[in-house]
Scaffold this active site. Structure first.
Site, PDB file in Angstrom:
ATOM      1  N   ILE A 136       0.876  -1.169   0.000  1.00  0.00           N
ATOM      2  CA  ILE A 136       0.000   0.000   0.000  1.00  0.00           C
ATOM      3  C   ILE A 136       0.913   1.220   0.000  1.00  0.00           C
ATOM      4  CG2 ILE A 136      -2.037  -1.057   1.045  1.00  0.00           C
ATOM      5  CD1 ILE A 136      -1.217  -0.057   3.728  1.00  0.00           C
ATOM      6  N   ASP A 137       0.408   2.329  -0.509  1.00  0.00           N
ATOM      7  CA  ASP A 137       1.238   3.518  -0.682  1.00  0.00           C
ATOM      8  C   ASP A 137       1.744   4.056   0.650  1.00  0.00           C
ATOM      9  OD1 ASP A 137       0.730   3.392  -3.418  1.00  0.00           O
ATOM     10  OD2 ASP A 137      -1.033   4.689  -3.264  1.00  0.00           O
ATOM     11  N   LYS A 138       2.813   4.822   0.574  1.00  0.00           N
ATOM     12  CA  LYS A 138       3.439   5.397   1.761  1.00  0.00           C
ATOM     13  C   LYS A 138       2.425   6.090   2.669  1.00  0.00           C
ATOM     14  CE  LYS A 138       6.512   9.169   3.107  1.00  0.00           C
ATOM     15  NZ  LYS A 138       7.318  10.320   2.612  1.00  0.00           N
ATOM     16  N   ARG A 236      -7.032   5.581  -6.022  1.00  0.00           N
ATOM     17  CA  ARG A 236      -6.754   6.998  -6.272  1.00  0.00           C
ATOM     18  C   ARG A 236      -7.049   7.363  -7.732  1.00  0.00           C
ATOM     19  NH1 ARG A 236      -0.722   7.401  -4.071  1.00  0.00           N
ATOM     20  NH2 ARG A 236      -1.004   9.633  -4.452  1.00  0.00           N
TER      21      ARG A 236
END
Length: 302
Positions: A136-138, A236
């Protein structure tokens, strides 16, 4: 290899180091400042300083140096372990933590913390991403499953490919969504106009996101998104595609509209079949304080 970017009107007056940290995947602001000092970044074919203010139409080019081999180090970083046995670990990753080391993020990552926490992690993804089955993104918080050995890793990857892993996210998006449920079935690939972003593009990889509305606020909507596929930045990109970008998203959203450090996205539910026993395991985790406080703030406004 050199990359380039032509500044838009929305980039006007931004600092060059801040802009590039936003548009280059996994690049930190300090790393960009180092490139600027070494003249690896040019604006209109001229070197500039970190405080250079962007003008619309500026052509920015940069050459990222070859990465040095990473030395993975175990680091004593607090981890919230939701579940663990001899085969798998489920962790609640905080917002702001990178999943695995890369150029500009050699330490402080989830992998560094996992190496300190346990002796064995699967090696299928190589030395830089031991145990990592999915990411998962930062700036996204929430649940991740990690494999302790290769057999567990292969089982979890197969489940992802077979779309039997349950992954649900909470997100705050811009605008009011008029219908309570929806499905976004639109292929995702590199943005043809901006190589630093993903987009819905013809010929992209199949991507399906289901969503339902949880709450309405003035100018925002709280939604639950369920992933059928797992493409880079999928939620997103898909929410932006239907004109409801995530609040706080520096890459796909409008300029900062809520006091958030990154996109309002939280991986709240994770379900999979245990790689050894076959038992169905499902985990849920509440979003972090910043996320819940933002929801409460929006409710108070309404």
């Amino acid at each position: 290899m050199s990359e380039y970017y032509q500044a838009k009107d929305t980039d006007q007056s931004k600092r060059i180091d801040k802009l590039l940290a936003d548009i280059i995947d996994d690049a930190s602001r300090s790393q960009v400042q180092g490139w600027l000092k070494e003249d690896l970044v040019l604006v209109n074919e001229q070197p500039v300083k970190s405080n250079y203010k962007i003008q619309e139409g500026d052509v920015i080019t940069w050459t990222i140096p070859e990465p040095k081999p990473l030395e993975l180090k175990a680091e004593n970083i607090d981890l919230e372990i939701v579940y663990e046995d001899r085969d798998v670990i489920v962790v609640n990753k905080p917002s702001g933590m990178v999943v695995h080391p890369s150029a500009g993020h050699e330490s402080g990552t989830l992998v560094n913390a996992l190496l300190y926490h346990c002796d064995d992690l699967s090696g299928i993804n190589g030395v830089e991403r031991p145990g990592i089955v999915h990411r998962i993104d930062k700036d996204t918080s929430g649940l991740l499953m990690v494999a302790k050995h290769d057999r567990a890793h292969e089982s979890l990857v197969t489940q992802l490919k077979d779309k039997t892993v349950e992954r649900k996210y909470m997100a705050i998006v811009h605008g009011s969504i008029s219908h309570e449920y929806g499905t976004i079935d639109a292929p995702i690939g590199r943005d043809t106009k901006d190589r630093q972003r993903m987009a819905v593009v013809e010929g992209g990889r199949d991507a399906v996101t289901h969503f339902k509305v949880l709450d309405h606020f003035p100018e925002f909507t709280l939604v639950e998104c369920t992933l059928e596929t797992g493409r880079t930045h999928q939620i997103r990109v898909h929410m932006r595609y239907i004109n409801h970008p995530l609040a706080g998203d520096p890459k796909y959203g409008p300029r900062k509209t809520l006091d958030l450090d990154g996109q309002a996205l939280h991986a709240k539910t994770l379900g999979f079949d245990h790689p050894t026993t076959g038992e169905r395991l499902t985990f849920e985790i509440e979003p972090p304080a910043e996320f819940t406080e933002t929801i409460q703030h929006l409710r108070n406004r309404s």
